[in-house]
Design an enzyme around this catalytic site. Structure first.
Site, PDB file in Angstrom:
ATOM      1  N   HIS A 202     -67.717  92.951 -21.855  1.00  0.00           N
ATOM      2  CA  HIS A 202     -67.956  92.526 -23.234  1.00  0.00           C
ATOM      3  C   HIS A 202     -69.374  92.000 -23.451  1.00  0.00           C
ATOM      4  O   HIS A 202     -69.817  91.862 -24.588  1.00  0.00           O
ATOM      5  CB  HIS A 202     -66.915  91.492 -23.681  1.00  0.00           C
ATOM      6  CG  HIS A 202     -67.076  90.132 -23.076  1.00  0.00           C
ATOM      7  ND1 HIS A 202     -66.335  89.684 -22.008  1.00  0.00           N
ATOM      8  CD2 HIS A 202     -67.898  89.095 -23.401  1.00  0.00           C
ATOM      9  CE1 HIS A 202     -66.682  88.439 -21.709  1.00  0.00           C
ATOM     10  NE2 HIS A 202     -67.631  88.063 -22.543  1.00  0.00           N
ATOM     11  N   ASP A 232     -62.664  94.236 -17.777  1.00  0.00           N
ATOM     12  CA  ASP A 232     -63.783  93.528 -18.389  1.00  0.00           C
ATOM     13  C   ASP A 232     -64.923  93.321 -17.394  1.00  0.00           C
ATOM     14  O   ASP A 232     -65.489  92.232 -17.272  1.00  0.00           O
ATOM     15  CB  ASP A 232     -63.338  92.189 -18.976  1.00  0.00           C
ATOM     16  CG  ASP A 232     -64.346  91.652 -19.996  1.00  0.00           C
ATOM     17  OD1 ASP A 232     -65.327  92.373 -20.303  1.00  0.00           O
ATOM     18  OD2 ASP A 232     -64.172  90.521 -20.467  1.00  0.00           O
ATOM     19  N   GLY A 308     -72.243  82.617 -23.158  1.00  0.00           N
ATOM     20  CA  GLY A 308     -73.394  82.862 -22.286  1.00  0.00           C
ATOM     21  C   GLY A 308     -73.050  82.724 -20.818  1.00  0.00           C
ATOM     22  O   GLY A 308     -73.758  83.228 -19.951  1.00  0.00           O
ATOM     23  N   ASN A 309     -71.914  82.007 -20.504  1.00  0.00           N
ATOM     24  CA  ASN A 309     -71.450  81.906 -19.121  1.00  0.00           C
ATOM     25  C   ASN A 309     -70.808  83.205 -18.644  1.00  0.00           C
ATOM     26  O   ASN A 309     -70.704  83.455 -17.440  1.00  0.00           O
ATOM     27  CB  ASN A 309     -70.423  80.778 -18.970  1.00  0.00           C
ATOM     28  CG  ASN A 309     -71.031  79.477 -18.527  1.00  0.00           C
ATOM     29  OD1 ASN A 309     -70.958  78.481 -19.236  1.00  0.00           O
ATOM     30  ND2 ASN A 309     -71.652  79.461 -17.356  1.00  0.00           N
ATOM     31  N   SER A 310     -70.344  84.015 -19.601  1.00  0.00           N
ATOM     32  CA  SER A 310     -69.641  85.245 -19.240  1.00  0.00           C
ATOM     33  C   SER A 310     -70.474  86.105 -18.300  1.00  0.00           C
ATOM     34  O   SER A 310     -71.654  86.357 -18.554  1.00  0.00           O
ATOM     35  CB  SER A 310     -69.311  86.051 -20.494  1.00  0.00           C
ATOM     36  OG  SER A 310     -68.316  85.421 -21.254  1.00  0.00           O
ATOM     37  N   THR A 326     -65.069  84.549 -17.359  1.00  0.00           N
ATOM     38  CA  THR A 326     -64.891  85.590 -18.372  1.00  0.00           C
ATOM     39  C   THR A 326     -64.317  85.081 -19.687  1.00  0.00           C
ATOM     40  O   THR A 326     -64.802  85.431 -20.765  1.00  0.00           O
ATOM     41  CB  THR A 326     -63.962  86.695 -17.822  1.00  0.00           C
ATOM     42  OG1 THR A 326     -64.550  87.239 -16.634  1.00  0.00           O
ATOM     43  CG2 THR A 326     -63.767  87.813 -18.834  1.00  0.00           C
ATOM     44  N   LEU A 371     -45.410 102.321 -14.982  1.00  0.00           N
ATOM     45  CA  LEU A 371     -44.161 103.071 -15.154  1.00  0.00           C
ATOM     46  C   LEU A 371     -44.428 104.450 -15.744  1.00  0.00           C
ATOM     47  O   LEU A 371     -43.546 105.306 -15.734  1.00  0.00           O
ATOM     48  CB  LEU A 371     -43.201 102.313 -16.077  1.00  0.00           C
ATOM     49  CG  LEU A 371     -42.466 101.106 -15.491  1.00  0.00           C
ATOM     50  CD1 LEU A 371     -41.682 100.401 -16.581  1.00  0.00           C
ATOM     51  CD2 LEU A 371     -41.539 101.528 -14.368  1.00  0.00           C
ATOM     52  N   ILE A 373     -45.077 105.173 -19.016  1.00  0.00           N
ATOM     53  CA  ILE A 373     -44.392 105.300 -20.299  1.00  0.00           C
ATOM     54  C   ILE A 373     -45.223 104.592 -21.359  1.00  0.00           C
ATOM     55  O   ILE A 373     -46.158 103.832 -21.042  1.00  0.00           O
ATOM     56  CB  ILE A 373     -42.986 104.655 -20.287  1.00  0.00           C
ATOM     57  CG1 ILE A 373     -43.112 103.135 -19.995  1.00  0.00           C
ATOM     58  CG2 ILE A 373     -42.073 105.340 -19.286  1.00  0.00           C
ATOM     59  CD1 ILE A 373     -41.820 102.373 -20.193  1.00  0.00           C
TER      60      ILE A 373
END
Length: 467
Positions: A202, A232, A308-310, A326, A371, A373
């Protein structure tokens, strides 16, 4: 801990914590997360007083203190006076007048003399021991005023923290992204000497131009190498020949324990190389990102994670990268970030995804069970409208042809209510169960088909990657 003190306001004379508390609240289904990166010592002025010798009737038992030592009169050693001329051995006489002889000194007079000499000798012994002890301490303290063998906990922790920060900071970078919607700032960590940097998807999503700011302040253009939206994560690359690069040591996140101290390093609000401290609040949190994906087995921490830490670094006290900060929880009442409730992608997941992005530019294997589905939630309203026999579960909307569910015999409109021994109340609980499984695992699937209950065994497939 900060002690808040206002002399004009007695109500403020209480300790208050400077950090958010440890939270163990489980993320509820539908909850949104914002994408962002024993002795008691008397007071120092207290003093102990002995009973006044002028009034023996007021004497009481002395107050005992952990660091005080009192010696009773019965414990005092007696030192005999030396024989004097004109006296018999072992006897002492005082000649008062010619032709007369007096009795030996009274016991009280002898005791006073003995006590004075004993006190002088004790003082000399104490002084000798003090000087010797000071010398011993000076040669063995290594700059500390503590006894040898007793480390300073506070100084030791601070020193270890500073060492970790000095080791990790050069590996953490700022990622500046320019896109059609404007400019954004995030963080990244150098994980390969060839210039590869891990960050959050992101952070770079929708970016047209990118640049990386190193810890030295050098700014270099960056290239997007690959993206993994379901996790991410993303990889960007800089030219390693343009600057000396320090590489982070990737740790084993499976060894983390709740309560373990961690540090978050990044660029919150564009303030570069910021360090926040906290602990591991919980492990194995499956959290929804708000865009339909669920991040599996994240690390919950109370180390501050701000915009900004992301994409930055979550490290242990050995300086190992154990996670990528995150998410932070959103307070549903005030719609603002919740303090002390942040989440990081575990380093073991990074170690699984990053090599694929570097080699292929995309994820070729998610390593996540499926699965195979398409499903939808069953709630009481839906069940009533469609005459279903149960009021909760996961409705099979579509079965992937030739997939594992198709081979196991699952059909459209089946309602899944249990996987192995775990109840399925909807698609979120179904996802939580599958996250803990691996492709190739065999599970028993309990379903309702019309008014009949059936159980089928399925060999799980692998969740396909989104590009």
């Amino acid at each position: 801990m900060i002690i808040v003190y206002d002399p004009n306001n007695p109500a403020t004379n209480v300790p208050r914590s400077s950090e958010g508390g440890v939270s163990s609240q489980e993320a509820q289904p539908g909850q949104a997360f914002e994408q962002r990166s024993g002795a008691v010592h008397p007071p120092a002025n207290a003093h102990l007083e002995e009973p006044s010798p002028t009034d023996a009737s007021q004497a009481t038992e002395p107050f005992t203190h952990p660091h005080a030592y009192a010696q009773s009169s019965a414990q005092r050693s007696t030192i005999p006076l030396a024989d004097q001329p004109g006296t018999s051995s072992g006897q002492q006489f005082v000649q008062s007048e010619p032709g007369t002889t007096s009795f030996p000194p009274t016991p009280s007079s002898a005791r006073r003399k003995i006590s004075w000499l004993g006190a002088l000798l004790a003082a000399l012994i104490a002084l000798t021991l003090f000087l010797f002890g000071w010398q011993f301490g000076a040669h063995n303290s290594n700059g500390s005023n503590l006894l040898p063998g007793i480390p300073s906990t506070t100084n030791g922790t601070d020193s270890a923290r500073a060492t970790v920060i000095a080791k990790v900071r050069p590996t953490v970078v700022q990622v500046n992204v320019t896109g059609s919607s404007g400019n954004s700032v995030g963080s990244g960590v150098i994980i390969d000497k060839r210039g590869y940097i891990i960050t959050n998807n992101h952070v770079v999503e929708g970016g047209q131009n990118m640049e990386v700011v190193l810890s030295t302040g050098a700014t270099l253009p960056a290239q997007l190498i690959g993206q993994a939206p379901d996790d991410d994560l993303a990889i960007v690359r800089i030219d390693p020949t343009k600057s000396h690069l320090e590489v982070a040591a990737l740790g084993d996140s499976s060894n983390l324990q709740v309560g373990q101290e961690v540090l978050a390093i990044g660029n919150p609000l564009g303030i570069t190389q910021t360090v926040t401290a906290g602990i591991v609040s919980a492990l194995g949190r499956n959290v929804a990102t708000g865009n339909g994906t669920i991040l599996p087995s994240t690390i919950q921490t109370d180390a501050a994670i701000n915009p900004g830490n992301s994409g930055g670094a979550l490290v242990d006290m050995q300086g190992n990268l154990v996670g990528i900060p995150t998410l932070t929880a959103i307070d549903p009442q005030f719609k603002t970030p919740a303090n002390g409730v942040g989440f990081a992608i575990p380093s073991n997941r990074v170690n699984f995804i990053a090599p694929q992005l570097i080699q292929y530019g995309k994820v070729t294997r998610t390593g996540r069970a499926a699965l195979e589905i398409q499903a939808a939630d069953v709630d009481p309203t839906f069940a009533r409208q469609n005459n279903l026999p149960v009021s909760q579960g996961a409705l099979v909307v579509e079965v992937t042809p030739g997939g594992s569910a198709d081979k196991a015999g699952l059909k459209q409109n089946d309602v899944i209510v249990q996987i192995n021994d775990q109840p399925v109340t909807g698609i979120l609980s179904l996802g939580d169960i599958l996250i803990a499984k691996n492709p190739g695992d065999t599970v028993s699937v309990k379903i309702w088909r019309g008014s009949q209950q059936k159980t089928v065994n399925e060999v799980l497939g692998e969740l396909p990657a989104r590009s």
